[in-house]
Design a protein around this motif. Structure first.
Motif, PDB file in Angstrom:
ATOM      1  N   LEU A 113       2.331  11.055  38.415  1.00  0.00           N
ATOM      2  CA  LEU A 113       2.725  12.468  38.369  1.00  0.00           C
ATOM      3  C   LEU A 113       3.206  12.938  39.733  1.00  0.00           C
ATOM      4  CD1 LEU A 113      -0.145  13.903  36.146  1.00  0.00           C
ATOM      5  CD2 LEU A 113       2.260  13.666  35.510  1.00  0.00           C
ATOM      6  N   GLY A 114       2.491  12.548  40.789  1.00  0.00           N
ATOM      7  CA  GLY A 114       2.879  12.937  42.142  1.00  0.00           C
ATOM      8  C   GLY A 114       4.243  12.397  42.532  1.00  0.00           C
ATOM      9  N   ARG A 115       4.495  11.132  42.198  1.00  0.00           N
ATOM     10  CA  ARG A 115       5.797  10.524  42.515  1.00  0.00           C
ATOM     11  C   ARG A 115       6.930  11.232  41.770  1.00  0.00           C
ATOM     12  NH1 ARG A 115       5.655   5.321  44.899  1.00  0.00           N
ATOM     13  NH2 ARG A 115       3.557   4.506  45.015  1.00  0.00           N
ATOM     14  N   ALA A 116       6.631  11.719  40.583  1.00  0.00           N
ATOM     15  CA  ALA A 116       7.643  12.423  39.793  1.00  0.00           C
ATOM     16  C   ALA A 116       7.755  13.890  40.201  1.00  0.00           C
ATOM     17  CB  ALA A 116       7.315  12.309  38.306  1.00  0.00           C
ATOM     18  N   GLY A 117       6.901  14.322  41.142  1.00  0.00           N
ATOM     19  CA  GLY A 117       6.933  15.708  41.598  1.00  0.00           C
ATOM     20  C   GLY A 117       6.384  16.690  40.580  1.00  0.00           C
ATOM     21  N   ILE A 118       5.506  16.223  39.712  1.00  0.00           N
ATOM     22  CA  ILE A 118       4.962  17.075  38.661  1.00  0.00           C
ATOM     23  C   ILE A 118       3.593  17.592  39.066  1.00  0.00           C
ATOM     24  CG2 ILE A 118       4.148  17.135  36.278  1.00  0.00           C
ATOM     25  CD1 ILE A 118       6.264  14.983  35.685  1.00  0.00           C
ATOM     26  N   ARG A 119       3.453  18.895  39.001  1.00  0.00           N
ATOM     27  CA  ARG A 119       2.160  19.543  39.243  1.00  0.00           C
ATOM     28  C   ARG A 119       1.744  20.171  37.930  1.00  0.00           C
ATOM     29  NH1 ARG A 119       1.279  21.459  45.148  1.00  0.00           N
ATOM     30  NH2 ARG A 119      -0.749  21.543  44.161  1.00  0.00           N
ATOM     31  N   LEU A 120       0.535  19.886  37.524  1.00  0.00           N
ATOM     32  CA  LEU A 120       0.056  20.406  36.252  1.00  0.00           C
ATOM     33  C   LEU A 120      -0.213  21.900  36.345  1.00  0.00           C
ATOM     34  CD1 LEU A 120      -2.335  17.553  35.196  1.00  0.00           C
ATOM     35  CD2 LEU A 120       0.080  17.846  34.718  1.00  0.00           C
ATOM     36  N   ASP A 121       0.120  22.585  35.275  1.00  0.00           N
ATOM     37  CA  ASP A 121      -0.071  24.027  35.207  1.00  0.00           C
ATOM     38  C   ASP A 121      -1.215  24.311  34.236  1.00  0.00           C
ATOM     39  OD1 ASP A 121       0.042  26.748  35.023  1.00  0.00           O
ATOM     40  OD2 ASP A 121       2.129  26.828  34.342  1.00  0.00           O
TER      41      ASP A 121
END
Length: 127
Positions: free
Chosen positions: A43-51
């Motif tokens: 997720l971090g590598r994809a730049g995704i932060r969970l909401d």
């Protein structure tokens, strides 16, 4: 070393490239998405932060993944997956020869999903 990830100095045609630094290239064989540490790194590598407001939950139980794949044995080879997320189930289904029509409303996850899957699994993905 992350489970499912290796570092190589040269590209290999069967491995999925990930953003590398300098002259090193990182290649993903198949990320183990049921491993929480690996999932967070993907997720971090994809730049995704969970909401938290979206009430997102990700499948991290290998037993559930295995049971789901086993339950589908002998059934249709085209599966529609609602809420594909990062692709934990998508990955397993594609690896077992299923074509997966993945539906994900979070555009960041939908955009990242093909890049998370290994090339052979990506061939079995419909978005």
């Amino acid at each position: 070393m992350v489970r499912g990830v290796m570092i190589s100095a040269t590209p290999h045609p069967n491995l999925l490239p990930i953003q590398g630094e300098g002259i090193r290239y990182e290649y993903m064989l198949r990320p183990i998405l049921t491993d929480l540490t690996t999932l967070k790194q993907v997720l971090g590598r994809a730049g995704i932060r969970l909401d938290p407001k979206q009430s997102q939950h990700f499948l991290i139980s290998p037993e559930v993944v295995e049971a789901t794949v086993a339950a589908l044995e002998g059934g249709p080879k085209l599966i529609t997956e609602l809420g594909a997320g990062v692709g934990t189930l998508t990955q397993a289904l594609a690896a077992h020869g299923y074509t997966v029509r993945a539906i994900e409303r979070d555009t960041a996850l939908a955009t990242a999903l093909p890049g998370i899957l290994a090339p052979k699994e990506r061939e079995r993905l419909e978005m």
